[in-house]
Design a protein around this motif. Structure first.
Motif, PDB file in Angstrom:
ATOM      1  N   SER A   1      10.880  -7.728  -4.369  1.00 52.91           N
ATOM      2  CA  SER A   1      10.173  -6.456  -4.240  1.00 52.91           C
ATOM      3  C   SER A   1       8.723  -6.671  -4.690  1.00 52.91           C
ATOM      4  O   SER A   1       8.385  -6.458  -5.862  1.00 52.91           O
ATOM      5  CB  SER A   1      10.847  -5.380  -5.102  1.00 52.91           C
ATOM      6  OG  SER A   1      10.154  -4.141  -5.013  1.00 52.91           O
ATOM      7  N   PRO A   2       7.852  -7.143  -3.789  1.00 53.50           N
ATOM      8  CA  PRO A   2       6.459  -7.400  -4.165  1.00 53.50           C
ATOM      9  C   PRO A   2       5.700  -6.100  -4.401  1.00 53.50           C
ATOM     10  O   PRO A   2       5.888  -5.124  -3.681  1.00 53.50           O
ATOM     11  CB  PRO A   2       5.903  -8.172  -2.969  1.00 53.50           C
ATOM     12  CG  PRO A   2       6.803  -7.866  -1.828  1.00 53.50           C
ATOM     13  CD  PRO A   2       8.135  -7.473  -2.392  1.00 53.50           C
ATOM     14  N   GLU A   3       4.838  -6.130  -5.417  1.00 51.55           N
ATOM     15  CA  GLU A   3       4.129  -4.911  -5.794  1.00 51.55           C
ATOM     16  C   GLU A   3       2.639  -4.955  -5.486  1.00 51.55           C
ATOM     17  O   GLU A   3       2.002  -3.919  -5.456  1.00 51.55           O
ATOM     18  CB  GLU A   3       4.347  -4.635  -7.290  1.00 51.55           C
ATOM     19  CG  GLU A   3       5.803  -4.341  -7.622  1.00 51.55           C
ATOM     20  CD  GLU A   3       6.021  -4.025  -9.087  1.00 51.55           C
ATOM     21  OE1 GLU A   3       5.034  -3.957  -9.843  1.00 51.55           O
ATOM     22  OE2 GLU A   3       7.191  -3.870  -9.485  1.00 51.55           O
ATOM     23  N   GLY A   4       2.075  -6.135  -5.321  1.00 53.25           N
ATOM     24  CA  GLY A   4       0.640  -6.204  -5.118  1.00 53.25           C
ATOM     25  C   GLY A   4      -0.086  -5.999  -6.431  1.00 53.25           C
ATOM     26  O   GLY A   4      -0.738  -6.897  -6.942  1.00 53.25           O
ATOM     27  N   GLU A   5       0.037  -4.822  -6.977  1.00 51.51           N
ATOM     28  CA  GLU A   5      -0.483  -4.547  -8.318  1.00 51.51           C
ATOM     29  C   GLU A   5       0.663  -3.985  -9.157  1.00 51.51           C
ATOM     30  O   GLU A   5       1.557  -3.311  -8.618  1.00 51.51           O
ATOM     31  CB  GLU A   5      -1.650  -3.573  -8.284  1.00 51.51           C
ATOM     32  CG  GLU A   5      -1.314  -2.223  -7.674  1.00 51.51           C
ATOM     33  CD  GLU A   5      -2.531  -1.325  -7.592  1.00 51.51           C
ATOM     34  OE1 GLU A   5      -2.400  -0.150  -7.964  1.00 51.51           O
ATOM     35  OE2 GLU A   5      -3.590  -1.811  -7.156  1.00 51.51           O
ATOM     36  N   PRO A   6       0.679  -4.273 -10.467  1.00 52.01           N
ATOM     37  CA  PRO A   6       1.813  -3.860 -11.302  1.00 52.01           C
ATOM     38  C   PRO A   6       2.033  -2.341 -11.275  1.00 52.01           C
ATOM     39  O   PRO A   6       1.085  -1.557 -11.332  1.00 52.01           O
ATOM     40  CB  PRO A   6       1.416  -4.340 -12.696  1.00 52.01           C
ATOM     41  CG  PRO A   6       0.471  -5.468 -12.453  1.00 52.01           C
ATOM     42  CD  PRO A   6      -0.295  -5.084 -11.217  1.00 52.01           C
ATOM     43  N   LEU A   7       3.288  -1.961 -11.203  1.00 49.62           N
ATOM     44  CA  LEU A   7       3.655  -0.547 -11.157  1.00 49.62           C
ATOM     45  C   LEU A   7       4.271  -0.074 -12.460  1.00 49.62           C
ATOM     46  O   LEU A   7       4.818   1.031 -12.506  1.00 49.62           O
ATOM     47  CB  LEU A   7       4.654  -0.316 -10.014  1.00 49.62           C
ATOM     48  CG  LEU A   7       4.130  -0.582  -8.600  1.00 49.62           C
ATOM     49  CD1 LEU A   7       5.264  -0.474  -7.588  1.00 49.62           C
ATOM     50  CD2 LEU A   7       3.018   0.398  -8.250  1.00 49.62           C
ATOM     51  N   GLU A   8       4.191  -0.884 -13.514  1.00 51.24           N
ATOM     52  CA  GLU A   8       4.872  -0.641 -14.782  1.00 51.24           C
ATOM     53  C   GLU A   8       6.383  -0.630 -14.527  1.00 51.24           C
ATOM     54  O   GLU A   8       6.857  -0.729 -13.400  1.00 51.24           O
ATOM     55  CB  GLU A   8       4.378   0.634 -15.464  1.00 51.24           C
ATOM     56  CG  GLU A   8       2.870   0.595 -15.747  1.00 51.24           C
ATOM     57  CD  GLU A   8       2.443   1.633 -16.742  1.00 51.24           C
ATOM     58  OE1 GLU A   8       2.947   1.600 -17.882  1.00 51.24           O
ATOM     59  OE2 GLU A   8       1.581   2.463 -16.399  1.00 51.24           O
ATOM     60  N   THR A   9       7.144  -0.525 -15.610  1.00 48.56           N
ATOM     61  CA  THR A   9       8.593  -0.703 -15.471  1.00 48.56           C
ATOM     62  C   THR A   9       9.225   0.366 -14.583  1.00 48.56           C
ATOM     63  O   THR A   9       9.984   0.066 -13.664  1.00 48.56           O
ATOM     64  CB  THR A   9       9.262  -0.691 -16.856  1.00 48.56           C
ATOM     65  OG1 THR A   9       8.688  -1.713 -17.667  1.00 48.56           O
ATOM     66  CG2 THR A   9      10.749  -0.964 -16.716  1.00 48.56           C
ATOM     67  N   GLY A  10       8.915   1.621 -14.845  1.00 50.67           N
ATOM     68  CA  GLY A  10       9.516   2.690 -14.063  1.00 50.67           C
ATOM     69  C   GLY A  10       9.140   2.615 -12.592  1.00 50.67           C
ATOM     70  O   GLY A  10      10.000   2.708 -11.705  1.00 50.67           O
ATOM     71  N   GLY A  11       7.861   2.447 -12.328  1.00 48.43           N
ATOM     72  CA  GLY A  11       7.403   2.387 -10.951  1.00 48.43           C
ATOM     73  C   GLY A  11       7.934   1.178 -10.207  1.00 48.43           C
ATOM     74  O   GLY A  11       8.232   1.249  -9.009  1.00 48.43           O
ATOM     75  N   GLY A  12       8.071   0.058 -10.922  1.00 48.06           N
ATOM     76  CA  GLY A  12       8.599  -1.149 -10.291  1.00 48.06           C
ATOM     77  C   GLY A  12      10.050  -0.999  -9.892  1.00 48.06           C
ATOM     78  O   GLY A  12      10.458  -1.412  -8.800  1.00 48.06           O
ATOM     79  N   ILE A  13      10.845  -0.390 -10.776  1.00 50.14           N
ATOM     80  CA  ILE A  13      12.254  -0.178 -10.449  1.00 50.14           C
ATOM     81  C   ILE A  13      12.380   0.842  -9.313  1.00 50.14           C
ATOM     82  O   ILE A  13      13.163   0.649  -8.377  1.00 50.14           O
ATOM     83  CB  ILE A  13      13.035   0.297 -11.689  1.00 50.14           C
ATOM     84  CG1 ILE A  13      13.020  -0.784 -12.782  1.00 50.14           C
ATOM     85  CG2 ILE A  13      14.476   0.642 -11.312  1.00 50.14           C
ATOM     86  CD1 ILE A  13      13.610  -0.335 -14.104  1.00 50.14           C
TER      87      ILE A  13
ATOM     88  N   GLY B   1      13.258  12.794  -8.372  1.00 47.36           N
ATOM     89  CA  GLY B   1      12.001  13.513  -8.500  1.00 47.36           C
ATOM     90  C   GLY B   1      10.795  12.624  -8.700  1.00 47.36           C
ATOM     91  O   GLY B   1       9.661  13.129  -8.704  1.00 47.36           O
ATOM     92  N   CYS B   2      10.995  11.315  -8.877  1.00 44.60           N
ATOM     93  CA  CYS B   2       9.865  10.398  -9.076  1.00 44.60           C
ATOM     94  C   CYS B   2       9.166  10.108  -7.749  1.00 44.60           C
ATOM     95  O   CYS B   2       9.766  10.206  -6.676  1.00 44.60           O
ATOM     96  CB  CYS B   2      10.346   9.089  -9.699  1.00 44.60           C
ATOM     97  SG  CYS B   2      10.959   9.244 -11.390  1.00 44.60           S
ATOM     98  N   LEU B   3       7.906   9.738  -7.846  1.00 43.96           N
ATOM     99  CA  LEU B   3       7.102   9.388  -6.677  1.00 43.96           C
ATOM    100  C   LEU B   3       6.619   7.952  -6.799  1.00 43.96           C
ATOM    101  O   LEU B   3       6.447   7.433  -7.906  1.00 43.96           O
ATOM    102  CB  LEU B   3       5.902  10.323  -6.547  1.00 43.96           C
ATOM    103  CG  LEU B   3       6.214  11.813  -6.380  1.00 43.96           C
ATOM    104  CD1 LEU B   3       4.929  12.626  -6.400  1.00 43.96           C
ATOM    105  CD2 LEU B   3       7.003  12.066  -5.096  1.00 43.96           C
ATOM    106  N   ASP B   4       6.408   7.314  -5.666  1.00 45.07           N
ATOM    107  CA  ASP B   4       5.959   5.928  -5.647  1.00 45.07           C
ATOM    108  C   ASP B   4       4.616   5.789  -6.362  1.00 45.07           C
ATOM    109  O   ASP B   4       3.718   6.606  -6.170  1.00 45.07           O
ATOM    110  CB  ASP B   4       5.843   5.443  -4.207  1.00 45.07           C
ATOM    111  CG  ASP B   4       5.629   3.938  -4.119  1.00 45.07           C
ATOM    112  OD1 ASP B   4       6.341   3.195  -4.804  1.00 45.07           O
ATOM    113  OD2 ASP B   4       4.719   3.514  -3.381  1.00 45.07           O
ATOM    114  N   GLY B   5       4.495   4.782  -7.196  1.00 44.37           N
ATOM    115  CA  GLY B   5       3.279   4.557  -7.963  1.00 44.37           C
ATOM    116  C   GLY B   5       3.621   4.044  -9.348  1.00 44.37           C
ATOM    117  O   GLY B   5       4.798   3.862  -9.690  1.00 44.37           O
TER     118      GLY B   5
END
Length: 223
Positions: free
Chosen positions: A77-89, A173-177
Motif C-alpha cells: 500500500s504505497p503512500e507517496g507521503e506518510p499518512l501517519e498510522t491511522g491514515g496509513g491503515i 466515518g474516516c476520510l482518506d488523508g
C-alpha cells in the motif's frame, strides 16, 4: 486473519543509516527488521500480509517481492507521503477486507507469539501493551480486567507496543488523508470496545542506534 506491517516511517533518529535505507530494512543480527516480523507471522499461521510504505518504499518492495520466498502473499500500500498510522491503515483497508486484522509496527523487535492474536475480536480493538521503556516512562493506557482505559496515574499505565488487532469498523466515518490512530482508539475505549493484554517477553522500539544495539545483544544471546 490478515496482517499489516506498518513500514512508512522515515526513521530520522537513525540517520545516517536511514538516509539510504528505509528503517524496516535496517539490519539487526544480519537480518532486516521487517523480515523478523514476516517469519514470526508465518510461524503464527498468517498467509496474507499488507505492507504500507513511503520513504524509499521501492526498496522494501524490491527486497520482499510478492512474499513467496517467505511463504506468504504480500500486497503493498504505497503512500507517496506518510499518512501517519491511522491514515496509513485506512488507505490499506481495501486490501485488508471486512474482518479484524493484526497490525504491527515495522520498527519494533519482539519475540511475541503472534498466534495468540488469531482469535475472534470482542469489540473494535485489542492492544498488546508492554512495561514502560526508559524513553517513555509515563506510559499510554491503563489495563484492568482485560480492558484498556484512557487515563489513570502514570505509575499504573503501560505502553502500547505497536501490536494490535483492529476491526475495520474502528475507522467508520474516516476520510482518506493523514490522521493519527490514537484518537480512534480513545473513542473506542470510552465505549468499552478495546481489550488488551500485557506482553511479558522481549520488546524493543528500535528508534535509535542505541536501541538497535540492544536488539543485536538480545539476538546474539538467543543464538
Amino acid at each position: 486473519m490478515k496482517a499489516m506491517i506498518l513500514a512508512a516511517g522515515k526513521g530520522e533518529r537513525m540517520r545516517p543509516l536511514t538516509l539510504t535505507t528505509p528503517k524496516p530494512l535496517v539490519r539487526a543480527g544480519g537480518v532486516p527488521l521487517i523480515e523478523y516480523h514476516l517469519r514470526a507471522l508465518v510461524r503464527a499461521g498468517f498467509k496474507d500480509i499488507v505492507i504500507n510504505h513511503a520513504w524509499l518504499g521501492q526498496q522494501i518492495e524490491d527486497y520482499l517481492g510478492d512474499g513467496s520466498r517467505f511463504g506468504v502473499s504480500i500486497h503493498f500500500s504505497p503512500e507517496g507521503e506518510p499518512l501517519e498510522t491511522g491514515g496509513g491503515i485506512f488507505r490499506a483497508l481495501p486490501l485488508l477486507g471486512d474482518e479484524a486484522f493484526l497490525v504491527v509496527n515495522g520498527d519494533i523487535w519482539t519475540d511475541y507469539d503472534f498466534s495468540a492474536l488469531r482469535r475472534p475480536l470482542d469489540g473494535l480493538a485489542h492492544l498488546v501493551l508492554v512495561d514502560n521503556p526508559e524513553h517513555h516512562p509515563g506510559g499510554d493506557f491503563l489495563l484492568a480486567d482485560g480492558q484498556i482505559h484512557d487515563g489513570g496515574a502514570a505509575a499504573d499505565k503501560l505502553t502500547y507496543s505497536g501490536i494490535a488487532v483492529l476491526h475495520p469498523r474502528l475507522f467508520e466515518g474516516c476520510l482518506d488523508g493523514a490522521f493519527k490512530l490514537a484518537p480512534l482508539l480513545r473513542k473506542a475505549m470510552a465505549e468499552g470496545q478495546v481489550s488488551g493484554e500485557h506482553l511479558k517477553g522481549h520488546w524493543v522500539d528500535v528508534g535509535t542506534h542505541e536501541r538497535l544495539a540492544q536488539v543485536e545483544t538480545l539476538i546474539e544471546a538467543s543464538r
